[in-house]
Design an enzyme around this catalytic site. Structure first.
Site, PDB file in Angstrom:
ATOM      1  N   HIS A  74      -2.410   4.527   9.695  1.00 24.87           N
ATOM      2  CA  HIS A  74      -1.055   4.963  10.078  1.00 24.87           C
ATOM      3  C   HIS A  74      -1.148   6.183  10.998  1.00 24.87           C
ATOM      4  O   HIS A  74      -0.720   7.277  10.636  1.00 24.87           O
ATOM      5  CB  HIS A  74      -0.239   5.273   8.834  1.00 24.87           C
ATOM      6  CG  HIS A  74      -0.035   4.097   7.923  1.00 24.87           C
ATOM      7  ND1 HIS A  74      -1.019   3.606   7.097  1.00 24.87           N
ATOM      8  CD2 HIS A  74       1.045   3.305   7.716  1.00 24.87           C
ATOM      9  CE1 HIS A  74      -0.546   2.570   6.413  1.00 24.87           C
ATOM     10  NE2 HIS A  74       0.698   2.363   6.770  1.00 24.87           N
TER      11      HIS A  74
ATOM     12  N   HIS B 249       9.935  -3.927   4.581  1.00 25.56           N
ATOM     13  CA  HIS B 249      10.377  -2.527   4.546  1.00 25.56           C
ATOM     14  C   HIS B 249      10.644  -1.989   5.937  1.00 25.56           C
ATOM     15  O   HIS B 249      10.057  -2.440   6.918  1.00 25.56           O
ATOM     16  CB  HIS B 249       9.415  -1.613   3.786  1.00 25.56           C
ATOM     17  CG  HIS B 249       8.011  -1.443   4.308  1.00 25.56           C
ATOM     18  ND1 HIS B 249       7.128  -2.466   4.526  1.00 25.56           N
ATOM     19  CD2 HIS B 249       7.313  -0.309   4.615  1.00 25.56           C
ATOM     20  CE1 HIS B 249       5.959  -1.989   4.924  1.00 25.56           C
ATOM     21  NE2 HIS B 249       6.044  -0.680   5.007  1.00 25.56           N
TER      22      HIS B 249
ATOM     23  N   GLU C  88       3.495  -5.405   8.745  1.00 24.00           N
ATOM     24  CA  GLU C  88       2.227  -5.185   8.022  1.00 24.00           C
ATOM     25  C   GLU C  88       1.730  -6.455   7.328  1.00 24.00           C
ATOM     26  O   GLU C  88       0.536  -6.621   7.106  1.00 24.00           O
ATOM     27  CB  GLU C  88       2.391  -4.056   6.984  1.00 24.00           C
ATOM     28  CG  GLU C  88       2.514  -2.671   7.620  1.00 24.00           C
ATOM     29  CD  GLU C  88       2.580  -1.534   6.606  1.00 24.00           C
ATOM     30  OE1 GLU C  88       2.389  -0.386   7.025  1.00 24.00           O
ATOM     31  OE2 GLU C  88       2.833  -1.766   5.410  1.00 24.00           O
TER      32      GLU C  88
ATOM     33  N   HIS D 167       0.810  -1.227   0.000  1.00 21.77           N
ATOM     34  CA  HIS D 167       0.000   0.000   0.000  1.00 21.77           C
ATOM     35  C   HIS D 167       0.845   1.280   0.000  1.00 21.77           C
ATOM     36  O   HIS D 167       0.363   2.346   0.358  1.00 21.77           O
ATOM     37  CB  HIS D 167      -0.967   0.001   1.189  1.00 21.77           C
ATOM     38  CG  HIS D 167      -0.298   0.079   2.532  1.00 21.77           C
ATOM     39  ND1 HIS D 167      -0.837  -0.483   3.662  1.00 21.77           N
ATOM     40  CD2 HIS D 167       0.867   0.643   2.932  1.00 21.77           C
ATOM     41  CE1 HIS D 167      -0.025  -0.252   4.687  1.00 21.77           C
ATOM     42  NE2 HIS D 167       1.012   0.434   4.269  1.00 21.77           N
TER      43      HIS D 167
HETATM   44  C1  DHB Z   1       6.237   3.575   3.026  1.00 20.64           C
HETATM   45  C2  DHB Z   1       5.607   2.345   3.110  1.00 20.64           C
HETATM   46  C3  DHB Z   1       4.487   2.176   3.929  1.00 20.64           C
HETATM   47  O1  DHB Z   1       3.842   0.995   4.099  1.00 20.64           O
HETATM   48  C4  DHB Z   1       3.986   3.254   4.625  1.00 20.64           C
HETATM   49  O2  DHB Z   1       2.865   3.085   5.338  1.00 20.64           O
HETATM   50  C5  DHB Z   1       4.637   4.485   4.571  1.00 20.64           C
HETATM   51  C6  DHB Z   1       5.758   4.645   3.754  1.00 20.64           C
HETATM   52  C7  DHB Z   1       7.413   3.778   2.139  1.00 20.64           C
HETATM   53  O3  DHB Z   1       7.993   2.820   1.646  1.00 20.64           O
HETATM   54  O4  DHB Z   1       7.763   4.932   1.898  1.00 20.64           O
HETATM   55 FE    FE Z   2       2.253   1.136   5.738  1.00 23.55          FE
END
Ligand code: DHB
Ligand code: FE
Length: 281
Positions: free
Chosen positions: A59, A193, A240, A12
């Protein structure tokens, strides 16, 4: 009777939404990402869902750190796109299915999953970006949406196995709803991530691919992963991915992989995507 017709899991990343909103999808960096969702849009259109249950995380947008429910079900008639600091995204208002949502709440709470009922909520990129990836950029979303918020922002989030079992309870709820509705269940977020700290930018494709393989199988490996392992192997925000297990839990043990896509990176994130149908279907 309502039924779950398929599950679709995808990342997302907010920058995907920004690329759409700012007209940058034709740039080489973004064509690599968006090309992977061309087939998706056709598959989803052919599935003709009446309702999509979108398992997503807020978030710290709708829920400040003052109140963080573990699972919160959107029972309202509509959910406006939230202002995440740059104004609300120019995407359609998400229209809910309050009757089915109330039925799911009734059923899963009786089944010992104590969801928070949410009658007012704005939805952030966690919900709206996956809708774009599944449906493109129409003037209205083509089906009703029930947002199910999962806490993966404030420790302690629920375990992947708990999420899987919630998916089972949701399936039971959907299948006891008397109206013939075609329900798509979406798991969103991830994959590996980490967006801050010394390990920012961490991506672990091996971990991600094993996770996708597990979802396409019986999901036992994915269900067994503990928080500390997500954190260590897939980065702080890799957690996540537990949300994908809600969607997987709503399917049969045996599934058919309709489609898969994986690319690195989009912003700081590995973008993963898989569409599953029950093998018996
Ligand atoms: C990023 C990824 C995410 O899932 C998020 O909620 C905010 C930022 C990113 O990779 O920048
Ligand atoms: Fe996220």
């Amino acid at each position: 009777m309502a039924k779950i017709i398929a599950s679709a899991m995808c990342s997302h990343v907010p920058a995907i939404g920004a690329a759409i909103d700012l007209g940058k999808t034709g740039e080489p960096y973004w064509t690599r990402v968006f090309s992977g969702f061309e087939k998706t849009k056709q598959i989803i259109a052919d599935l003709k869902p009446d309702v999509a249950i979108v398992v997503f995380n807020d978030h710290a947008t709708a829920f400040s750190m003052d109140f963080v429910p573990t699972f919160a079900l959107g029972c309202a008639d509509e959910f406006a796109p939230a202002d995440e600091g740059w104004g609300p995204r120019p995407v359609p208002v998400v229209k809910g299915h309050s009757e089915l949502a109330a039925h799911i709440a009734q059923s899963v709470i009786q089944d010992e999953f104590d969801l928070t009922v949410v009658n007012k909520m704005e939805v952030d990129h966690g919900c709206t970006v996956p809708l774009n990836l599944m449906f493109g950029s129409p003037s209205e979303w083509p089906c009703k949406v029930i947002p199910l918020m999962v806490n993966v922002v404030l420790f302690p989030p629920p375990s992947g196995n708990r999420c899987f079992n919630l998916g089972k309870a949701i399936r039971k709820a959907v299948e006891s709803y008397p109206e013939d509705l075609r329900v798509l269940i979406m798991g969103t977020g991830g994959m590996s991530h980490q967006i801050s700290g010394p390990r920012a930018g961490l991506i672990n494709s091996e971990f991600d691919k094993k996770y996708l393989d597990s979802l396409a199988g019986d999901a036992s490996h994915a269900r067994s992963i503990k928080h500390v392992e997500f954190m260590r192997e897939a980065g702080a925000e890799g957690i996540e991915m537990v949300m994908w297990l809600v969607a997987r839990g709503a399917m049969d043990e045996k599934v058919t992989e309709k489609y898969r896509f994986y690319t690195v990176p989009a912003s700081n994130t590995a973008v993963g995507h898989i569409i599953l149908e029950n093998a018996a279907a």
